[in-house]
Design a protein around this motif. Structure first.
Motif, PDB file in Angstrom:
ATOM      1  N   GLU A  70     -64.020  22.581  27.129  1.00 39.15           N
ATOM      2  CA  GLU A  70     -64.685  21.096  27.344  1.00 39.15           C
ATOM      3  C   GLU A  70     -65.192  20.526  26.123  1.00 39.15           C
ATOM      4  OE1 GLU A  70     -67.078  19.497  31.121  1.00 39.15           O
ATOM      5  OE2 GLU A  70     -66.414  21.633  30.980  1.00 39.15           O
ATOM      6  N   SER A  71     -64.874  19.163  26.156  1.00 41.36           N
ATOM      7  CA  SER A  71     -65.591  18.554  24.955  1.00 41.36           C
ATOM      8  C   SER A  71     -67.187  18.361  25.023  1.00 41.36           C
ATOM      9  CB  SER A  71     -64.999  16.926  25.264  1.00 41.36           C
ATOM     10  OG  SER A  71     -65.957  16.039  24.535  1.00 41.36           O
ATOM     11  N   PRO A  72     -67.872  18.578  23.794  1.00 36.65           N
ATOM     12  CA  PRO A  72     -69.262  18.891  23.808  1.00 36.65           C
ATOM     13  C   PRO A  72     -70.060  17.457  24.248  1.00 36.65           C
ATOM     14  CG  PRO A  72     -68.484  19.880  22.235  1.00 36.65           C
ATOM     15  CD  PRO A  72     -67.027  19.376  22.819  1.00 36.65           C
ATOM     16  N   LEU A  73     -69.245  16.405  23.816  1.00 38.83           N
ATOM     17  CA  LEU A  73     -69.861  15.209  24.126  1.00 38.83           C
ATOM     18  C   LEU A  73     -70.007  14.672  25.682  1.00 38.83           C
ATOM     19  CD1 LEU A  73     -71.108  12.430  23.057  1.00 38.83           C
ATOM     20  CD2 LEU A  73     -68.961  11.470  22.689  1.00 38.83           C
ATOM     21  N   ALA A  74     -68.504  15.085  25.942  1.00 36.57           N
ATOM     22  CA  ALA A  74     -68.308  14.822  27.616  1.00 36.57           C
ATOM     23  C   ALA A  74     -69.375  15.705  28.611  1.00 36.57           C
ATOM     24  CB  ALA A  74     -66.837  15.141  27.950  1.00 36.57           C
ATOM     25  N   ARG A  77     -72.893  14.420  28.347  1.00 35.58           N
ATOM     26  CA  ARG A  77     -72.905  13.278  29.108  1.00 35.58           C
ATOM     27  C   ARG A  77     -72.903  13.499  30.720  1.00 35.58           C
ATOM     28  NH1 ARG A  77     -68.771   9.242  26.212  1.00 35.58           N
ATOM     29  NH2 ARG A  77     -70.233   8.460  24.608  1.00 35.58           N
ATOM     30  N   ASN A  78     -72.063  14.227  31.139  1.00 31.49           N
ATOM     31  CA  ASN A  78     -71.985  14.547  32.435  1.00 31.49           C
ATOM     32  C   ASN A  78     -72.404  15.876  33.137  1.00 31.49           C
ATOM     33  OD1 ASN A  78     -70.186  12.244  32.468  1.00 31.49           O
ATOM     34  ND2 ASN A  78     -68.710  13.215  31.535  1.00 31.49           N
ATOM     35  N   LYS A  79     -72.818  16.873  32.285  1.00 32.49           N
ATOM     36  CA  LYS A  79     -73.011  18.255  32.822  1.00 32.49           C
ATOM     37  C   LYS A  79     -74.616  18.889  32.414  1.00 32.49           C
ATOM     38  CE  LYS A  79     -68.380  19.936  33.953  1.00 32.49           C
ATOM     39  NZ  LYS A  79     -67.582  21.066  33.886  1.00 32.49           N
ATOM     40  N   GLN A  80     -75.670  17.818  32.537  1.00 35.54           N
ATOM     41  CA  GLN A  80     -77.050  18.205  32.385  1.00 35.54           C
ATOM     42  C   GLN A  80     -77.312  19.171  33.302  1.00 35.54           C
ATOM     43  OE1 GLN A  80     -79.637  15.003  31.235  1.00 35.54           O
ATOM     44  NE2 GLN A  80     -77.945  14.174  29.651  1.00 35.54           N
ATOM     45  N   ASP A  81     -76.504  19.153  34.495  1.00 34.88           N
ATOM     46  CA  ASP A  81     -76.947  20.086  35.586  1.00 34.88           C
ATOM     47  C   ASP A  81     -76.089  21.511  35.545  1.00 34.88           C
ATOM     48  OD1 ASP A  81     -74.482  19.319  36.250  1.00 34.88           O
ATOM     49  OD2 ASP A  81     -74.861  18.417  38.257  1.00 34.88           O
ATOM     50  N   SER A  82     -75.582  21.764  34.306  1.00 40.50           N
ATOM     51  CA  SER A  82     -74.751  22.937  34.112  1.00 40.50           C
ATOM     52  C   SER A  82     -75.761  24.395  33.851  1.00 40.50           C
ATOM     53  CB  SER A  82     -73.674  22.748  32.925  1.00 40.50           C
ATOM     54  OG  SER A  82     -74.370  22.740  31.718  1.00 40.50           O
ATOM     55  N   GLY A 103     -71.131  30.812  25.726  1.00 42.24           N
ATOM     56  CA  GLY A 103     -70.140  29.622  26.023  1.00 42.24           C
ATOM     57  C   GLY A 103     -69.906  28.929  25.051  1.00 42.24           C
ATOM     58  N   ASN A 104     -69.371  27.739  25.337  1.00 40.88           N
ATOM     59  CA  ASN A 104     -68.769  26.538  24.593  1.00 40.88           C
ATOM     60  C   ASN A 104     -69.667  26.472  23.281  1.00 40.88           C
ATOM     61  OD1 ASN A 104     -68.235  23.814  23.360  1.00 40.88           O
ATOM     62  ND2 ASN A 104     -67.067  23.578  25.133  1.00 40.88           N
ATOM     63  N   THR A 105     -69.512  26.559  22.165  1.00 42.09           N
ATOM     64  CA  THR A 105     -70.467  26.564  21.010  1.00 42.09           C
ATOM     65  C   THR A 105     -70.872  24.983  20.579  1.00 42.09           C
ATOM     66  OG1 THR A 105     -69.630  28.351  19.974  1.00 42.09           O
ATOM     67  CG2 THR A 105     -70.719  27.041  18.434  1.00 42.09           C
ATOM     68  N   GLY A 106     -69.980  24.188  20.733  1.00 46.50           N
ATOM     69  CA  GLY A 106     -70.153  22.712  20.657  1.00 46.50           C
ATOM     70  C   GLY A 106     -71.107  22.197  21.731  1.00 46.50           C
ATOM     71  N   LEU A 108     -73.084  24.041  23.271  1.00 45.09           N
ATOM     72  CA  LEU A 108     -74.521  24.712  23.202  1.00 45.09           C
ATOM     73  C   LEU A 108     -75.403  24.007  22.132  1.00 45.09           C
ATOM     74  CD1 LEU A 108     -75.333  28.484  22.996  1.00 45.09           C
ATOM     75  CD2 LEU A 108     -75.698  27.204  20.977  1.00 45.09           C
ATOM     76  N   VAL A 109     -74.765  23.786  20.929  1.00 47.34           N
ATOM     77  CA  VAL A 109     -75.448  22.906  19.970  1.00 47.34           C
ATOM     78  C   VAL A 109     -75.926  21.613  20.417  1.00 47.34           C
ATOM     79  CG1 VAL A 109     -75.206  22.098  17.654  1.00 47.34           C
ATOM     80  CG2 VAL A 109     -74.320  24.144  18.165  1.00 47.34           C
ATOM     81  N   ALA A 110     -74.876  20.911  21.007  1.00 48.14           N
ATOM     82  CA  ALA A 110     -75.387  19.638  21.548  1.00 48.14           C
ATOM     83  C   ALA A 110     -76.527  19.557  22.644  1.00 48.14           C
ATOM     84  CB  ALA A 110     -74.208  18.897  22.464  1.00 48.14           C
ATOM     85  N   PHE A 111     -76.599  20.533  23.565  1.00 44.95           N
ATOM     86  CA  PHE A 111     -77.646  20.731  24.557  1.00 44.95           C
ATOM     87  C   PHE A 111     -79.030  21.373  23.842  1.00 44.95           C
ATOM     88  CE2 PHE A 111     -74.447  20.539  28.002  1.00 44.95           C
ATOM     89  CZ  PHE A 111     -75.232  19.299  28.672  1.00 44.95           C
ATOM     90  N   ALA A 112     -78.804  22.035  22.872  1.00 46.35           N
ATOM     91  CA  ALA A 112     -79.966  22.555  22.094  1.00 46.35           C
ATOM     92  C   ALA A 112     -80.720  21.480  21.304  1.00 46.35           C
ATOM     93  CB  ALA A 112     -79.631  23.458  21.162  1.00 46.35           C
ATOM     94  N   LYS A 113     -79.771  20.404  20.554  1.00 47.14           N
ATOM     95  CA  LYS A 113     -80.605  19.219  20.241  1.00 47.14           C
ATOM     96  C   LYS A 113     -80.963  18.462  21.180  1.00 47.14           C
ATOM     97  CE  LYS A 113     -78.314  17.586  16.722  1.00 47.14           C
ATOM     98  NZ  LYS A 113     -77.077  16.848  15.925  1.00 47.14           N
ATOM     99  N   TYR A 114     -80.331  18.160  22.284  1.00 47.39           N
ATOM    100  CA  TYR A 114     -81.051  17.361  23.276  1.00 47.39           C
ATOM    101  C   TYR A 114     -82.366  18.032  23.929  1.00 47.39           C
ATOM    102  CZ  TYR A 114     -80.930  14.581  27.409  1.00 47.39           C
ATOM    103  OH  TYR A 114     -81.230  13.711  28.596  1.00 47.39           O
TER     104      TYR A 114
END
Length: 313
Positions: A70-74, A77-82, A103-106, A108-114
């Motif tokens: 899965e795309s990290p950006l997608a 945007r769409n799976k903050q409830d994951s 899981g998905n490294t990209g 993981l990094v995106a949500f860690a920064k978020y």
């Protein structure tokens, strides 16, 4: 009590492998609390296993999970409830001391920064691992968090490595740092790595210049820096070599192949679990292909990281 949040859904192997690893760890470590994040479909299976779960296991049911492709950006945007997102958020909410995911490294990094704050002046968190070199270990970063780096990013990466290495390698003072390159001469490498070399030569750090892949395990440098593209390929090439050696061991036996190797620990699973540095929380990335044994060791490593950094809940 130490509390670790676990994203059970992320990874390339069956979720049952990670479940068995967490269950084994929970039973062996009753002083460690585990917040285990699962997607709704697997939660139904867990209900059938409720009698097996120890008191230090708490299941958190999430709406969705993030696929490895899965795309990290997608996903952001769409799976903050994951399960991955909610596991990292548990650190931000002070419900957990660290998080572990295969899981998905990209993503993981995106949500860690978020969910977590960046350490200044870091703009790009870096995945780091301690290589078991001789006569001493070496901290290698970045092993996959960011694939492209600017010269300033390399400078910040070296600074981060110098700061964190003494915490991860006991007894280390004034770490010696090098940039991984295709040669040790200052004329070698692409423009960006040469610009980074120039910046680091003027830095206050104990910078020694370029190093090569042959320096990864000889203990010559305390910190070796590279971008995530090079680092990830390097790490997986090392893992592939170890698996080839293990295969030769099973086929021929140590005595018929390299007798001296029979005393060497060549189980890469025991080194599973890269730490995402540059954030105000502990995020650990397990190998996507981790089986039960490797994920168990990643949980042990995550708990050790909590104790090392003395993160208070």
């Amino acid at each position: 009590m130490v509390c670790v949040a676990v994203d059970l859904m992320g990874g390339d192997t069956p979720v049952e492998d990670r479940f068995n690893a967490v269950l084994k760890f929970a039973r062996k470590n009753p002083a460690v609390d585990l917040l285990v994040f699962v997607a709704a479909p697997f939660a139904q299976q867990l209900k059938q296993k409720a009698g097996q779960l120890p008191d230090n296991w708490v299941t958190e049911v999430c709406v969705s999970q993030i696929m490895m492709s899965e795309s990290p950006l997608a996903a952001l945007r769409n799976k903050q409830d994951s399960s991955l997102s909610m596991a990292i958020k548990a650190i931000q909410e002070n419900r957990a001391d660290a998080v572990l995911s295969a899981g998905n490294t990209g993503a993981l990094v995106a949500f860690a920064k978020y969910w977590l704050k960046l350490m200044r002046p870091i703009e790009r968190p870096a995945l780091a691992t301690v290589l078991p070199g001789q006569p001493k270990p070496t901290l290698l970063l970045d092993v996959g968090a960011s694939l492209e780096y600017r010269a300033q990013d390399f400078y910040n990466l070296a600074e981060l490595g110098v700061q964190m290495a003494p915490r991860l390698i006991p007894g280390l003072k004034n770490p010696e740092v090098a940039l991984l390159n295709v040669g040790t001469e200052h004329i070698k490498g692409h423009d960006t790595i040469q610009q980074a070399d120039h910046l680091l030569q003027q830095s206050p750090h104990n910078y020694s210049g370029f190093c090569e892949g042959s320096d990864l395990f000889n203990g010559r440098y305390d910190v070796i820096c590279c971008d995530g593209f090079v680092g990830n390929i390097t790490l997986k090439a090392c893992e592939g070599l170890i698996k080839s050696i293990q295969h030769q061991n099973r086929r021929l036996g140590w005595r018929r192949w390299i007798p001296g190797f029979k005393t060497v620990n060549l189980n890469p699973a025991q080194y599973n679990g890269a730490l995402l540095l540059g954030l105000d929380g502990l995020v650990v990335k397990s190998h996507g292909h981790s089986g039960a044994d490797a994920f168990f060791h990643a949980l042990q490593r995550t708990t050790n990281y909590v104790n090392t950094f003395k993160v208070a809940r």
